[in-house]
Scaffold this active site. Structure first.
Site, PDB file in Angstrom:
ATOM      1  CE  LYS A 182      89.244  83.973  34.002  1.00 40.92           C
ATOM      2  NZ  LYS A 182      90.487  83.780  33.260  1.00 40.92           N
ATOM      3  NE  ARG A 198      95.960  78.348  30.067  1.00 39.87           N
ATOM      4  CZ  ARG A 198      95.274  78.188  28.948  1.00 39.87           C
ATOM      5  NH1 ARG A 198      95.923  78.031  27.794  1.00 39.87           N
ATOM      6  NH2 ARG A 198      93.955  78.208  28.934  1.00 39.87           N
ATOM      7  CD  GLU A 225      81.566  89.483  30.623  1.00 43.11           C
ATOM      8  OE1 GLU A 225      82.684  89.948  30.881  1.00 43.11           O
ATOM      9  OE2 GLU A 225      81.359  88.631  29.721  1.00 43.11           O
TER      10      GLU A 225
END
Length: 501
Positions: free
Chosen positions: A115, A294, A199
């Site tokens: 990430k 995916r 975040e």
């Protein structure tokens, strides 16, 4: 590409198998001891046992999967979603064995699966990201200093994976050390990586994602956006396309950003770029979240509004062929909504409800699609995700899609395991949902006091189901209440031509 091994189970294995059949591929299923009688095994051309029920000994066992692929003379592996679908080591092992992996390269999976690296990529090409901290120094002292700079509320996220694991919301910096320890422990157990980044938490935001497709020639297109804001514990429950909170200007900006990220990562295959969109802003702003490398659980809503088969397109580009469509060939038609029917008990903290399904009736009718591996007699295992079926409704408008979805849910009947069916019905009937007033706090704002209605005893449901099969005359199983029915309740009416002589 002739012999395809589907390295998965359940509804996604069935969905992939069916497209493989249409394309003329020989299908190879794999199964654990818990899945011997599963539908994906029955539908395949051949099936091979992987091992015991626990996923780590079967569906997550890379060595065993490669042994089966070699023994079955597979030339292609489709990983579906979950399990090893975003595992760069598995993709690399397939490539080393000469197998075509239906998905992006191991290098792309590794880059976007981290990430922090994915966020750095987005920042490098000027795609907006949520204010936060993703640098290498993730000591508690540094994170506390950065948390003070960013301000509260904060959200802690696992660098090595998603799905809500390793995530914690911190509203007061006093909570940070305890939340950090818990998040690290959970991330390490789930992903083998304890790195946690920070975040700024945006309380009222929409979760909007863009479907992308890339090929080996460097072409990338988008298939518009999906709204996935209705979530419980960071797990999506309801998804739809298009988003009722995205106008034409915002749609253009979101899709352009998603395509830029995919091109920067040399993306090949189907993938999803996820964003947060500020729900209450006068001029909505969006921020990059992550990339799922995916096929998504919610891909059917995109198929409904574009008329395309995403699995077929995955196989197409995996063979090295260029995308058969340019961006201008893709148009958005109508509206589609999907709900996830799960074997869980909403009245008991949504605990999983494994067991044998003693009766199953899926809905049908105009605009309805059901993706499932469920049959009457199927065993719902405690070892895997409790998803039973994805029920998708399509209409010319959102209102028509909602009406069809409500009708379909009322025609969905299962006995033997607890499900979240009533919960789903109440969500799509809620006024805020009908009005499109959505955010990731939707359930927190509207459903904290929700209580399940008391269902009739199972033996009553089975008796009604049996009578329904004997003539389809019981109003309760046709979406109406017996109490509200104007038809006679006499057993002589419900049993049809049978008479007591």
């Amino acid at each position: 590409m002739k012999r395809v091994l589907i390295a998965n189970r359940g509804e996604i294995a069935v969905r992939i198998l069916r497209t493989c059949k249409e394309m003329g591929f020989h299908t190879i299923a794999v199964y654990s001891e818990a899945d011997r009688d599963a539908l994906h095994v029955a539908l395949s051309d051949e099936a091979h046992l992987l091992g015991p029920a626990p996923a780590r000994e079967s569906y997550l066992n890379i060595e065993r999967l490669l042994q089966v692929a070699h023994h079955a003379r597979a030339d292609t592996v489709h990983p579906g979603y979950g399990f090893l679908s975003e595992n760069a080591d598995f993709a690399a092992a397939c490539r080393a064995q000469g197998l075509t992996f239906v998905g992006p390269s191991p290098e792309t999976i590794r880059q976007l699966g981290d990430k922090c690296a994915a966020r750095a990529l987005a920042e490098r090409i000027a795609v907006p990201t949520v204010p936060g901290y993703t640098e290498d120094d993730m000591s508690e002292r540094r994170l506390l200093r950065e948390a003070k700079r960013i301000g509260t509320p904060l959200i802690l996220k696992a660098a090595g994976g998603g799905g809500g694991r390793g995530m914690r919301i911190v509203s007061d910096l006093v909570q940070l050390p305890e939340a950090l320890a818990a998040a690290r422990s959970e991330a390490l157990a789930a992903f083998g990586d304890e790195r946690i980044f920070l975040e700024r938490y945006i309380p009222r935001a929409r979760h909007v994602e863009v479907q992308i497709l890339g090929d080996f020639q460097g072409n990338v297109i988008h298939l518009f956006e999906r709204e996935c804001s209705v979530q419980r514990r960071y797990q999506k429950i309801v998804e739809e396309s298009p988003s009722c909170g995205v106008n034409a200007t915002l749609r253009e900006a979101l899709t352009e950003a998603a395509v830029r990220i995919a091109k920067a990562a040399n993306y090949v295959g189907a993938g999803t770029v996820e964003f947060l969109v500020e729900a209450n802003a006068a001029e909505p702003r969006f921020y990059f979240l992550e990339v799922n490398t995916r096929l998504q659980v919610e891909h059917p809503v995109t198929e409904a509004v574009t008329g395309l088969d995403l699995v077929r397109l995955q196989f197409h580009v995996a063979q090295g062929l260029p995308l058969p469509y340019a961006q201008e060939d893709i148009s958005l038609m109508g509206h589609a909504i999907e709900v996830r029917l799960c074997a869980e008990d909403p009245a008991n903290h949504f605990l999983a409800s494994p067991g044998t399904v003693r009766f199953w009736q899926a809905p049908e009718g105009p605009g309805i699609r059901v993706d499932t591996a469920l049959e009457t007699g199927s065993f719902v295992s405690p070892y895997y995700d409790p998803l039973l079926a994805k029920i998708i409704a399509f209409g010319k408008t959102r209102a028509e899609a909602l009406a069809r979805l409500e009708r379909a849910l009322m025609e969905t009947h299962g006995v033997g395991v607890k499900t979240n069916l009533a919960y789903l019905l109440d969500i799509i009937r809620h006024r805020a949902f009908r009005e499109g007033d959505l955010s990731t706090r939707f359930l927190e704002e509207h459903f904290t006091e929700w209580k399940a209605f008391a269902e009739p005893p199972e033996e009553v449901l089975l008796a009604l189901a049996a009578t329904s099969l004997e003539g389809d005359r019981v109003p309760a199983l046709r979406g109406a209440s017996l109490l509200n029915s104007q038809k006679p309740l006499s057993p002589w009416y419900t049993v049809g031509r049978w008479r007591n002589t």
